[in-house]
Design an enzyme around this catalytic site. Structure first.
Site, short mmCIF file in Angstrom:
data_model
loop_
_atom_site.label_atom_id
_atom_site.label_comp_id
_atom_site.label_asym_id
_atom_site.label_seq_id
_atom_site.Cartn_x
_atom_site.Cartn_y
_atom_site.Cartn_z
N ASP A 1 -5.42 11.72 -2.74
CA ASP A 1 -4.81 12.11 -1.47
C ASP A 1 -3.32 12.33 -1.71
O ASP A 1 -2.60 11.40 -2.08
CB ASP A 1 -5.01 11.01 -0.42
CG ASP A 1 -4.60 11.45 0.97
OD1 ASP A 1 -4.08 12.58 1.11
OD2 ASP A 1 -4.80 10.67 1.92
N LYS B 1 -10.28 6.41 -4.02
CA LYS B 1 -9.32 7.46 -3.68
C LYS B 1 -7.96 6.94 -4.12
O LYS B 1 -7.63 5.77 -3.92
CB LYS B 1 -9.40 7.69 -2.16
CG LYS B 1 -8.22 8.33 -1.50
CD LYS B 1 -8.59 8.79 -0.08
CE LYS B 1 -7.44 8.63 0.90
NZ LYS B 1 -7.75 9.15 2.24
N HIS C 1 0.88 -1.17 0.00
CA HIS C 1 0.00 0.00 0.00
C HIS C 1 0.91 1.22 0.00
O HIS C 1 1.59 1.50 0.98
CB HIS C 1 -0.90 -0.04 1.24
CG HIS C 1 -2.11 0.84 1.15
ND1 HIS C 1 -3.10 0.66 0.21
CD2 HIS C 1 -2.50 1.91 1.89
CE1 HIS C 1 -4.04 1.58 0.38
NE2 HIS C 1 -3.69 2.36 1.38
N ASP D 1 -6.89 16.69 6.01
CA ASP D 1 -6.76 15.41 6.72
C ASP D 1 -5.72 15.59 7.83
O ASP D 1 -6.07 15.86 8.98
CB ASP D 1 -6.38 14.29 5.75
CG ASP D 1 -6.23 12.95 6.45
OD1 ASP D 1 -6.62 12.86 7.63
OD2 ASP D 1 -5.72 11.98 5.84
N GLU E 1 -7.21 15.79 -1.38
CA GLU E 1 -7.00 15.66 0.08
C GLU E 1 -5.58 16.08 0.45
O GLU E 1 -4.62 15.65 -0.17
CB GLU E 1 -7.25 14.19 0.46
CG GLU E 1 -7.05 13.87 1.93
CD GLU E 1 -7.51 12.46 2.27
OE1 GLU E 1 -8.27 11.85 1.49
OE2 GLU E 1 -7.09 11.95 3.34
N GLU F 1 -13.91 5.99 4.44
CA GLU F 1 -12.89 5.09 3.90
C GLU F 1 -12.60 3.99 4.93
O GLU F 1 -11.45 3.62 5.15
CB GLU F 1 -11.62 5.87 3.56
CG GLU F 1 -11.05 6.65 4.75
CD GLU F 1 -9.85 7.52 4.42
OE1 GLU F 1 -9.56 7.75 3.24
OE2 GLU F 1 -9.19 7.98 5.38
N LYS G 1 -11.03 11.76 11.77
CA LYS G 1 -10.51 10.47 12.24
C LYS G 1 -10.62 10.46 13.76
O LYS G 1 -10.26 11.45 14.41
CB LYS G 1 -9.05 10.30 11.82
CG LYS G 1 -8.89 10.20 10.31
CD LYS G 1 -7.45 10.03 9.89
CE LYS G 1 -7.37 9.86 8.38
NZ LYS G 1 -6.00 9.86 7.86
N LYS H 1 -3.78 7.38 -4.08
CA LYS H 1 -2.68 7.94 -3.31
C LYS H 1 -1.64 8.47 -4.27
O LYS H 1 -1.09 7.70 -5.09
CB LYS H 1 -2.05 6.83 -2.45
CG LYS H 1 -2.94 6.42 -1.29
CD LYS H 1 -2.97 7.54 -0.29
CE LYS H 1 -3.64 7.12 1.00
NZ LYS H 1 -3.68 8.23 1.95
C1 MUC Z 1 -4.71 8.99 4.78
O1 MUC Z 1 -3.92 9.90 4.75
O2 MUC Z 1 -5.81 9.23 4.34
C2 MUC Z 1 -6.36 6.45 4.74
C3 MUC Z 1 -6.61 5.61 3.73
C4 MUC Z 1 -5.38 5.18 3.23
O3 MUC Z 1 -5.18 4.42 2.30
O4 MUC Z 1 -4.39 5.77 3.92
C5 MUC Z 1 -4.96 6.47 5.00
C6 MUC Z 1 -4.28 7.69 5.39
MG MG Z 2 -5.31 11.31 3.94
#
Ligand code: MUC
Ligand code: MG
Length: 369
Positions: A194, A163, A18, A245, A220, A323, A269, A165
């Site tokens: 994000d 979402k 991941h 976030d 994000e 999420e 969160k 990354k």
């Molecule tokens: C984040 O920064 O959002 C949340 C989902 C994911 O894949 O990583 C986290 C952290």
């Molecule tokens: Mg995030």
């Protein structure tokens, strides 16, 4: 009152790497807190983080040390205080340590809700829904693999919002990756990104413009977590939703961000907020300021995930869904009955407390010795 407080570290491999801009995860260290009362009720909490110290200020090991050394003696010495008074004493005695505080609060509320015979959500004002929508995060690091993974999720009716990354490649390369996925999945599928604070403000202006033009729905945490000035300017400049976030670290930061109009959406969160009550306070600040909500995760296992779901189920406006897919990223199940994911939602349990049953034999086998 409270007889024992135990912190258990459980290292579980993820189903695939991941990849975030701050770390690539191959395993997740699930940090579980077990509180047992003198009369034998057990409450659970979770203080899981991402990538050791690369995401937040608390690591699994620091949480364990601080709970064993400071929280546990305090909690077992408490006499004749109700849960609110106990939490106030913890806040007064211990600085910082939001993840540990959240885990302890979750366990105490789990115990209290079990005593009352109610789901935990009912102690937070009451659930407004029977489940919460859950998106999936595409973070394999490979465009074609991400597209195949997304198509499989849609077919399984598990997730239909994604979402991505980004932030570890040059801006143009990341944008190309995102727009290729958007094109492959079509207009009906919502795609968000994000950046995990990887961009400078100028990079953000370049990247966000291209992503907005390409039909992406949300950006994000584009910039550094304390660069509220940049977050404010970006939120004012673009029509696309800008979500805070990492910049959100509880009610005080929510108030500051709201006052400055430095985000159009909050990723709430429970651990970053320092607890379930505080997460609900952040939601109230957002409501008053006209900021939309999204239920975030620290990629927790099932305890933190369902605790979050109890809190998020009470939010009136959960416009961007959640999420809460953390347990689905893990290769091992630590509940006797897994959480229910169906029809693009996580179903809220109806039993008392958190409404889950931990498999303690399994946890004993997996725990870090
Ligand atoms: C984040 O920064 O959002 C949340 C989902 C994911 O894949 O990583 C986290 C952290
Ligand atoms: Mg995030």
């Amino acid at each position: 009152m409270y007889k024992s407080v135990e912190t258990i570290l459980v290292d579980i491999p993820t189903i695939r790497p991941h990849k975030l801009s701050v770390a690539t995860m191959q395993t997740q260290t699930v940090v579980l807190i077990k509180v047992t009362t003198e009369d034998g009720i057990v409450g659970w909490g979770e203080a899981t983080t991402i990538g050791g110290l690369s995401y937040g200020e608390e690591s699994p090991e620091s949480v364990k040390t601080n709970i064993d050394t400071y929280f546990a003696p305090l909690l077992t010495s408490v006499k004749n205080l109700n849960v609110a008074q106990t939490l106030k004493l913890i806040r007064k005695t211990i600085n910082g340590n939001r993840f540990a505080k959240c885990a302890i609060q979750t366990a105490l509320l789990d115990i209290q809700a079990q005593r009352l015979g109610l789901p935990l959500s009912e102690l937070l004002g009451g659930r407004l829904r029977t489940g919460v929508p859950v998106l999936w995060v595409l973070a394999s690091g490979d465009t074609e693999k991400d597209i195949a993974e997304a198509k499989k999720m849609i077919e399984l009716k598990r997730h239909n919002v994604f979402k991505l990354k980004i932030g570890s490649n040059p801006v143009e390369a990341d944008v190309e990756h995102v727009l290729a996925i958007k094109k492959a999945l079509g207009n009906d599928i919502s795609i968000r990104v994000d950046v995990n604070r990887a961009w400078s403000e100028l990079e953000a202006i370049r990247g966000i413009q291209m992503l907005q033009d390409g039909g992406i729905d949300l950006i994000e945490q584009p910039c550094a977590l304390d660069n509220i000035d940049a977050m404010e300017r970006l939120t004012r400049k673009f029509d696309i939703a800008i979500m805070a976030d990492e910049s959100l670290s509880g009610p005080q930061s929510a108030y500051q961000l709201a006052k400055r109009s430095a985000a159009s959406v909050f990723a709430i969160k429970i651990a970053q907020s320092a607890g379930l009550h505080e997460a609900c306070e952040v939601a109230n600040i957002a409501k008053l300021a006209g900021i939309d909500l999204y239920g975030g995760t620290m990629l927790e296992g099932p305890v933190g995930t369902i605790a979050s779901a109890h809190a998020f189920s009470t939010f009136e406006n959960l416009a961007y869904g959640t999420e809460l897919f953390g347990p689905l990223l893990l290769t091992q199940e630590i509940l006797k009955t897994p959480l229910r994911y169906e029809n693009f939602e996580l179903v809220l349990p109806t039993g008392a407390g958190l409404g889950i049953e931990l498999d303690e034999d399994k946890i004993d086998n997996l725990r870090r010795k």
